[in-house]
Design an enzyme around this catalytic site. Structure first.
Site, PDB file in Angstrom:
ATOM      1  N   LYS A 175      18.835 -12.399   8.524  1.00  0.00           N
ATOM      2  CA  LYS A 175      18.714 -13.703   9.176  1.00  0.00           C
ATOM      3  C   LYS A 175      17.323 -13.924   9.738  1.00  0.00           C
ATOM      4  CE  LYS A 175      23.531 -14.161  10.584  1.00  0.00           C
ATOM      5  NZ  LYS A 175      24.443 -14.246  11.730  1.00  0.00           N
TER       6      LYS A 175
ATOM      7  N   HIS B 273       3.632 -19.099  -2.525  1.00  0.00           N
ATOM      8  CA  HIS B 273       2.240 -19.430  -2.221  1.00  0.00           C
ATOM      9  C   HIS B 273       1.460 -18.157  -1.895  1.00  0.00           C
ATOM     10  CE1 HIS B 273       4.402 -23.204  -0.736  1.00  0.00           C
ATOM     11  NE2 HIS B 273       3.618 -23.687  -1.688  1.00  0.00           N
TER      12      HIS B 273
ATOM     13  N   CYS C  68      19.015 -39.194 -16.742  1.00  0.00           N
ATOM     14  CA  CYS C  68      17.927 -38.342 -16.276  1.00  0.00           C
ATOM     15  C   CYS C  68      18.251 -36.880 -16.578  1.00  0.00           C
ATOM     16  CB  CYS C  68      17.742 -38.533 -14.771  1.00  0.00           C
ATOM     17  SG  CYS C  68      16.788 -37.214 -14.005  1.00  0.00           S
TER      18      CYS C  68
ATOM     19  N   CYS D 261      14.511 -38.695  -8.869  1.00  0.00           N
ATOM     20  CA  CYS D 261      13.267 -37.962  -9.120  1.00  0.00           C
ATOM     21  C   CYS D 261      12.057 -38.708  -8.584  1.00  0.00           C
ATOM     22  CB  CYS D 261      13.031 -37.774 -10.620  1.00  0.00           C
ATOM     23  SG  CYS D 261      14.260 -36.809 -11.470  1.00  0.00           S
TER      24      CYS D 261
ATOM     25  N   LYS E 173      21.149 -10.114  -0.259  1.00  0.00           N
ATOM     26  CA  LYS E 173      21.143 -10.803   1.029  1.00  0.00           C
ATOM     27  C   LYS E 173      19.851 -10.508   1.775  1.00  0.00           C
ATOM     28  CE  LYS E 173      26.133 -10.854   1.671  1.00  0.00           C
ATOM     29  NZ  LYS E 173      26.466 -10.285   0.368  1.00  0.00           N
TER      30      LYS E 173
ATOM     31  N   HIS F 181       5.339 -20.460   1.680  1.00  0.00           N
ATOM     32  CA  HIS F 181       6.377 -19.470   1.396  1.00  0.00           C
ATOM     33  C   HIS F 181       5.807 -18.335   0.553  1.00  0.00           C
ATOM     34  CE1 HIS F 181       6.855 -21.042  -2.680  1.00  0.00           C
ATOM     35  NE2 HIS F 181       7.020 -22.258  -2.194  1.00  0.00           N
TER      36      HIS F 181
ATOM     37  N   CYS G  32      13.890 -42.770 -12.736  1.00  0.00           N
ATOM     38  CA  CYS G  32      15.004 -42.126 -12.047  1.00  0.00           C
ATOM     39  C   CYS G  32      14.731 -42.178 -10.555  1.00  0.00           C
ATOM     40  CB  CYS G  32      15.175 -40.666 -12.485  1.00  0.00           C
ATOM     41  SG  CYS G  32      16.365 -39.770 -11.446  1.00  0.00           S
TER      42      CYS G  32
ATOM     43  N   HIS H 101      18.814 -34.990 -13.103  1.00  0.00           N
ATOM     44  CA  HIS H 101      19.947 -35.358 -12.260  1.00  0.00           C
ATOM     45  C   HIS H 101      21.180 -35.810 -13.038  1.00  0.00           C
ATOM     46  CE1 HIS H 101      16.463 -35.687  -9.539  1.00  0.00           C
ATOM     47  NE2 HIS H 101      17.300 -35.229  -8.661  1.00  0.00           N
TER      48      HIS H 101
END
Length: 510
Positions: A297, A21, A143, A129, A294, A18, A126, A146
């Site tokens: 798409k 990176h 945790c 996790c 936004k 992505h 956990c 979470h």
RNA sequence: GGGGCUGUAGCUCAGUGGUUAGAGCAGGGGACUCAUAAUCCCUCGGUCGUGGGUUCGAUCCCCACCGGCCCUACCA
């Protein structure tokens, strides 16, 4: 001639490549390209991290072996880097035999030095996790991530005596104040060390997808512990001492701020334990944050606004490779967080690339064509642009040396602005062909020649295109930086061609 | 809960214990017409997050608070 060894983190294969990176990798690539330009012997390493429980599970879910799974997913990273014109010298995969060999030898050395011992790990686990927490880390017994109850678990592990390195690490940071940059990130690492280090569990028996522990076949190394060692695998640790000697410890690790702990605490301690110098420099970068605008798409899919959902290829397909490289390098300085947005890319593209650089190339080519017969005129001895060019070159050199690509590019764009202003001031298009026009256009061509050399690390493809349009021969990236960027070299009589707009303006609806 | 970072012009960011806090973009005006409705010049614009404290003096140092972010032991 000196040497330059730069690394990115090895990326975890379970992620899709992505923009985050890409940000790190493009910066490392530009840095490597600049060092090659100044003639440094350069080693640029990236790769993929392929072990761990999550990879094993993903492989199982997809009905393939872990190796087949990582073959597929690792290839996605290489495809992304090919697309972004990343010229890495080595791409490491932690499943390669050379890595197994280095990890085992490196950790055997630590074991032999007495910094690894066996103990039973009791911890609060956990399930969400898939990880352990200390009781202090818990938030009211739950945790911290979470907010759910943890369970008491027990596992027999090998431990690394990280606690033994508190004083040595602090002493080392005291002696090497620039070992982690920027300073704020170094402070984070030092504060963490001062807060007290506890030994860390470095092996697992619960999974098999990892590097086997050489002295205890029931265990494999914990994924982070094998991952860090990749920086030594690539330079032949355990196989070629001369090569290690050649590249270590003068390495530059480029990392994201979330993994400071591993690179600025664990990793130096591991090196010390193995009897090696810690890495000379860790350059920390921030995160690109998506502000909530936004995304189209085609860019990110329905409703997605997370950076991690944006594939680098979708950006290069829409804007081009060099514009994305430029945006990543120019917009967010290494060390701070930045904003990522399509609007931001568009703004950089239109103002910096289309209006300033691209338009400058076009107008110079046109006027040379109409007033100078399409051939470069002889360059005068003095020019007010010469000083501007020198400032840009000096600033850029120091910026690249200091891991500040954004400043190198900013300085380059000042020269572009000065060249546009110089044309405006002299208005050669109003003059009759002759020595005055020739002088101005020769100056503009010379400035453009230097600008082209300056953008090589950021936009290698564009640089070569401009170079050729200017009528210059050869591969601009291969020319020595100091020589190519000195004023006064543009040969007379070269054919200058206009070509299509380098960066056609993007129309933005009002 | 603990540790750390951060909050400066509409936007993205520089910056300094001391006279009028800077840049780019966006906005406004003008010039120009070679060029991709580009370029160049000028210009508008900020009680430097809030409240205290230290100081002769703070945006810069200290404290608290509010907002954003990272780590808390496998997310660039």
């Amino acid at each position: 001639m000196s040497r330059f060894y730069i690394t990115t983190p090895i990326y975890y294969v379970n992620d899709a490549p992505h923009v985050g990176h890409a940000y790190c990798t493009v910066n490392a690539d530009a840095m490597a390209r600049w060092h090659r330009q100044v003639g440094d012997e350069t080693l640029f390493l990236t790769g993929t991290d392929e072990h761990g429980q999550k990879v094993a599970e993903a492989a199982e879910r997809n009905g393939v072996s872990p190796q087949e799974w990582t073959d597929q997913t690792s290839a996605r990273f290489r495809a992304s880097w090919d697309d972004l014109n990343i010229a890495y010298d080595d791409f490491i995969r932690t499943t390669e035999p050379r890595h197994y060999e280095t990890v085992q030898k490196f950790l055997q050395a630590i074991y032999d030095n007495g910094y690894i011992y066996k103990d039973t790990y009791r911890g609060l686990y956990c399930v969400s996790c898939e990880d352990y927490y200390t009781s202090e880390a818990l938030n009211e017994g739950n945790c911290p991530v979470h907010g759910r109850p943890v369970t008491e678990m027990e596992e027999e592990n090998w431990f690394f005596k990280l606690s033994a390195f508190e004083d040595r690490l602090l002493e080392w940071y005291g002696q090497h104040p620039k070992a982690t940059t920027p300073d704020t990130k170094r402070n984070e690492a030092v504060s963490f060390i001062k807060g007290g280090l506890r030994d860390i569990s470095i092996t697992r028996t619960s999974i098999a997808w990892g590097v086997p522990v050489p002295w205890d076949a029931k265990h494999v190394f914990y994924v982070w512990y094998d991952a860090l060692v990749n920086y030594l695998t690539a330079i032949g640790y355990g196989r070629d001492d001369a090569l290690v000697e050649k590249w270590w410890p003068n390495v530059h690790h480029l990392i994201g701020k979330e993994i400071i702990r591993f690179h600025c605490v664990w990793w130096p301690a591991m090196c010390m334990a193995a009897g090696m110098e810690p890495p000379a420099h860790v350059q920390v970068h921030g995160w690109l944050l998506v502000g909530g605008q936004k995304l189209s798409k085609t860019m990110a899919g329905e409703g997605a606004v997370r950076l991690t959902d944006i594939a680098p290829q979708s950006l290069t397909a829409e804007f081009g490779v060099d514009p994305i490289r430029y945006y990543l390098l120019r917009d967010t300085p290494l060390g701070t967080d930045g904003d990522f947005s399509i609007e931001g890319i568009t703004a950089r593209y239109n103002t910096d690339l289309a209006n300033n650089l691209g338009n400058l190339v076009a107008r110079v080519a046109t006027v040379v064509g109409s007033k100078c017969g399409g051939l470069s005129p002889a360059l005068p001895v003095d020019s007010p642009l010469a000083a501007e060019a020198k400032t840009a070159v000096d600033t850029a050199r120091s910026a690249w040396e200091n891991f500040a690509p954004h400043l190198a590019l900013e300085a380059t764009w000042r020269l572009i602005g000065a060249t546009n202003a110089h044309l405006e001031l002299n208005a050669p298009w109003k003059m009759e062909p002759g020595t005055d026009v020739d002088r101005v256009m020769a100056e503009a061509l010379e400035a453009l020649r230097i600008i082209t050399a300056l953008i090589v690390p950021a936009m290698p493809g564009t640089a070569q295109t401009i170079w050729e349009r200017l009528g210059l021969a050869g591969d601009v990236a291969s020319l020595a930086f100091d020589e190519v960027t000195s004023w006064g070299q543009f040969p007379a009589g070269l054919t200058v061609t206009k070509g299509d707009p380098l960066f056609p303006r993007i129309r933005v609806e009002a």
